[in-house]
Design a protein around this motif. Structure first.
Motif, PDB file in Angstrom:
ATOM      1  N   GLU A 133       0.846  -1.190   0.000  1.00  0.00           N
ATOM      2  CA  GLU A 133       0.000   0.000   0.000  1.00  0.00           C
ATOM      3  C   GLU A 133       0.878   1.236   0.000  1.00  0.00           C
ATOM      4  O   GLU A 133       2.035   1.196   0.408  1.00  0.00           O
ATOM      5  CB  GLU A 133      -0.899   0.041   1.243  1.00  0.00           C
ATOM      6  N   ASP A 155      -1.398  -2.761  -4.481  1.00  0.00           N
ATOM      7  CA  ASP A 155      -2.710  -3.217  -4.016  1.00  0.00           C
ATOM      8  C   ASP A 155      -3.650  -2.068  -3.664  1.00  0.00           C
ATOM      9  O   ASP A 155      -4.852  -2.150  -3.940  1.00  0.00           O
ATOM     10  CB  ASP A 155      -2.539  -4.144  -2.804  1.00  0.00           C
ATOM     11  N   ALA A 156      -3.117  -1.026  -3.048  1.00  0.00           N
ATOM     12  CA  ALA A 156      -3.976   0.096  -2.651  1.00  0.00           C
ATOM     13  C   ALA A 156      -3.171   1.381  -2.655  1.00  0.00           C
ATOM     14  O   ALA A 156      -2.002   1.396  -2.253  1.00  0.00           O
ATOM     15  CB  ALA A 156      -4.588  -0.148  -1.271  1.00  0.00           C
ATOM     16  N   ASN A 188      -7.292   5.810 -13.144  1.00  0.00           N
ATOM     17  CA  ASN A 188      -8.467   4.982 -13.434  1.00  0.00           C
ATOM     18  C   ASN A 188      -8.489   4.535 -14.888  1.00  0.00           C
ATOM     19  O   ASN A 188      -8.844   3.389 -15.197  1.00  0.00           O
ATOM     20  CB  ASN A 188      -9.748   5.754 -13.097  1.00  0.00           C
ATOM     21  N   LYS A 191      -6.060   1.693 -15.335  1.00  0.00           N
ATOM     22  CA  LYS A 191      -6.609   0.457 -14.765  1.00  0.00           C
ATOM     23  C   LYS A 191      -7.627  -0.169 -15.709  1.00  0.00           C
ATOM     24  O   LYS A 191      -7.662  -1.389 -15.892  1.00  0.00           O
ATOM     25  CB  LYS A 191      -7.249   0.749 -13.405  1.00  0.00           C
ATOM     26  N   LYS A 197      -8.479  -4.015 -11.309  1.00  0.00           N
ATOM     27  CA  LYS A 197      -9.091  -3.250 -10.237  1.00  0.00           C
ATOM     28  C   LYS A 197      -8.044  -2.656  -9.299  1.00  0.00           C
ATOM     29  O   LYS A 197      -8.388  -1.920  -8.368  1.00  0.00           O
ATOM     30  CB  LYS A 197     -10.045  -4.141  -9.438  1.00  0.00           C
ATOM     31  N   LEU A 198      -6.781  -2.985  -9.558  1.00  0.00           N
ATOM     32  CA  LEU A 198      -5.697  -2.538  -8.691  1.00  0.00           C
ATOM     33  C   LEU A 198      -4.844  -1.474  -9.361  1.00  0.00           C
ATOM     34  O   LEU A 198      -4.622  -1.530 -10.580  1.00  0.00           O
ATOM     35  CB  LEU A 198      -4.819  -3.731  -8.293  1.00  0.00           C
ATOM     36  N   GLU A 200      -6.479  -0.376  -5.705  1.00  0.00           N
ATOM     37  CA  GLU A 200      -7.721   0.184  -5.184  1.00  0.00           C
ATOM     38  C   GLU A 200      -7.453   1.602  -4.691  1.00  0.00           C
ATOM     39  O   GLU A 200      -6.415   1.879  -4.099  1.00  0.00           O
ATOM     40  CB  GLU A 200      -8.259  -0.665  -4.039  1.00  0.00           C
ATOM     41  N   GLU A 226     -14.248   6.832  -8.452  1.00  0.00           N
ATOM     42  CA  GLU A 226     -14.300   5.386  -8.211  1.00  0.00           C
ATOM     43  C   GLU A 226     -13.469   4.964  -7.001  1.00  0.00           C
ATOM     44  O   GLU A 226     -12.835   3.901  -6.997  1.00  0.00           O
ATOM     45  CB  GLU A 226     -13.842   4.622  -9.457  1.00  0.00           C
ATOM     46  N   ARG A 228     -12.728   3.404  -3.429  1.00  0.00           N
ATOM     47  CA  ARG A 228     -13.335   2.331  -2.659  1.00  0.00           C
ATOM     48  C   ARG A 228     -13.663   2.765  -1.232  1.00  0.00           C
ATOM     49  O   ARG A 228     -14.541   2.192  -0.596  1.00  0.00           O
ATOM     50  CB  ARG A 228     -12.384   1.124  -2.614  1.00  0.00           C
TER      51      ARG A 228
END
Length: 394
Positions: A133, A155-156, A188, A191, A197-198, A200, A226, A228
């Motif tokens: 992250e 991942d984030a 975005n 992605k 989706k990563l 996030e 978008e 999360r």
């Protein structure tokens, strides 16, 4: 640099290490061979020494390309610098020794994307099968950097947005709003092209009087982007100008945001907005630790550096507290050092006075610093606003 003056770590504990196999009354524990035996006037307490760190916060740099009005640098007392590659390599080898480690979060009090080898660091963590992250101001999300993050994949990613438009954001961040939002949109788009989706997306919002009324608009923007999750944290003032911006006295049983109230309550991860009785250390509960760019191991973000802040208008000097350095010892050994184990045990039960709402607080010199308190703790977490859930971090 000043730090908590403790002549020996043994001053933190009256306990001693014991071999678990020597205690026949306890069931066999395959995850620990040693334990810390603590004694009081009334009882014994046995704490198995496990290498059970689950999350590590790494500050790869203390440098940043922004000059935010909310930043700790407004009261900074430490030298600025960035993590040497040799330090990171030592840390990386030590991560392999931690069987329960899940997440490495790149953050701290600098802009991690300004480190020249940040992508090497991210790739190295991902190669160990760990979750990676990062929190960033979003300004360095160029097309090239975005593609690298998507390919990893990270991942984030948490991006700080202290306003949903130019008015508050530009004033607080001392820079322009539009480029950061455009970078998020480019992230975005990348992605979508990669059908991923990563990473996030999370948004972090520092709430204060000047921008709290814009929270509903920020929530709507986060939907467009978008995101999360949206993490809302209260401001911790680091200078005189910010101390009157706190919102810690609101009735947060039902915050009225007009027609957007339900939207905000559903989508924003809100902090407490007033003092409550319960206190809890997120770092202890998450089995997390924090590293400075020099490799020093601190129990949490709040104890990583030397600075001053304002607790309900009172100036407080914060001294850092380190349990070791990964350049000199392993993270596993530091984590299971009796001093660190004892300190986490104190935090687990939060055996610290509640100074912030004590009736004697105005005349008490203990609250001038975090060096000690009237219960004999050193350092003291008695006025930690993170434990009060007023301040939050990813």
């Amino acid at each position: 640099m000043d730090k908590i003056n403790i002549n020996s770590k043994s001053n933190l504990t009256s306990g001693k290490k014991i071999k678990l196999r020597d205690i026949n009354l306890l069931p066999e524990d395959p995850t620990a061979s040693e334990a810390l035996l603590l004694t009081t006037d009334e009882e014994y307490k046995i704490i198995p020494l496990r290498w059970d760190i689950k999350k590590i916060y790494i500050e790869v740099t203390a440098l940043c390309n922004f000059s935010c009005t909310t930043c700790i640098r407004n009261s900074w007392k430490d030298e600025l610098g960035q993590m040497e590659w040799t330090t990171f390599e030592r840390l990386l080898s030590q991560l392999k020794e931690l069987p329960e480690l899940e997440t490495v979060h790149f953050g701290g009090f600098g802009e991690p994307m300004s480190h020249p080898r940040i992508f090497d660091m991210l790739q190295a963590v991902k190669s160990l099968g760990l979750r990676a992250e990062m929190i960033t101001n979003g300004s360095l999300l160029s097309s090239e950097n975005i593609n690298k993050l998507v390919r990893l994949p990270l991942d984030a990613i948490f991006i700080s947005l202290d306003g949903p438009d130019e008015e508050e954001y530009n004033q607080i961040r001392q820079t322009d709003f539009a480029p950061v939002v455009n970078n998020i949109k480019s992230l975005n788009a990348a992605k979508n092209v990669a059908n991923s989706k990563l990473p996030e997306l999370g948004i972090e919002f520092v709430a204060m009087k000047k921008n709290f009324h814009k929270l509903p608009k920020l929530i709507r923007l986060s939907q467009e982007l978008e995101a999360r999750q949206v993490i809302v944290t209260n401001v911790l003032p680091y200078n005189e100008e910010m101390k009157d911006e706190i919102l810690y006295d609101l009735d947060d049983t039902w915050l009225d945001h007009g027609k957007d109230t339900i939207l905000v309550n559903m989508l924003a991860k809100m902090p407490y907005m007033q003092l409550r009785t319960d206190r809890q250390c997120k770092f202890v509960e998450d089995k997390a630790t924090a590293l400075t760019y020099r490799g020093e191991v601190a129990p949490c973000y709040a104890l990583m550096h030397s600075y001053h802040c304002f607790i309900y208008g009172r100036k407080k000097e914060i001294l850092p507290f380190y349990l070791g350095n990964v350049n000199e010892s392993t993270l596993a050994d530091i984590w299971t050092d009796p001093a660190y184990v004892y300190f986490r045990d104190r935090l687990k039960d939060f055996k610290f006075p509640s100074c912030t709402d004590c009736k004697y607080v105005d005349g008490c010199s203990y609250t001038d610093t975090n060096e000690s308190d009237c219960w004999g703790n050193s350092p003291s977490c008695a006025e930690c606003l993170w434990s009060r859930r007023l301040i939050a971090c990813p």
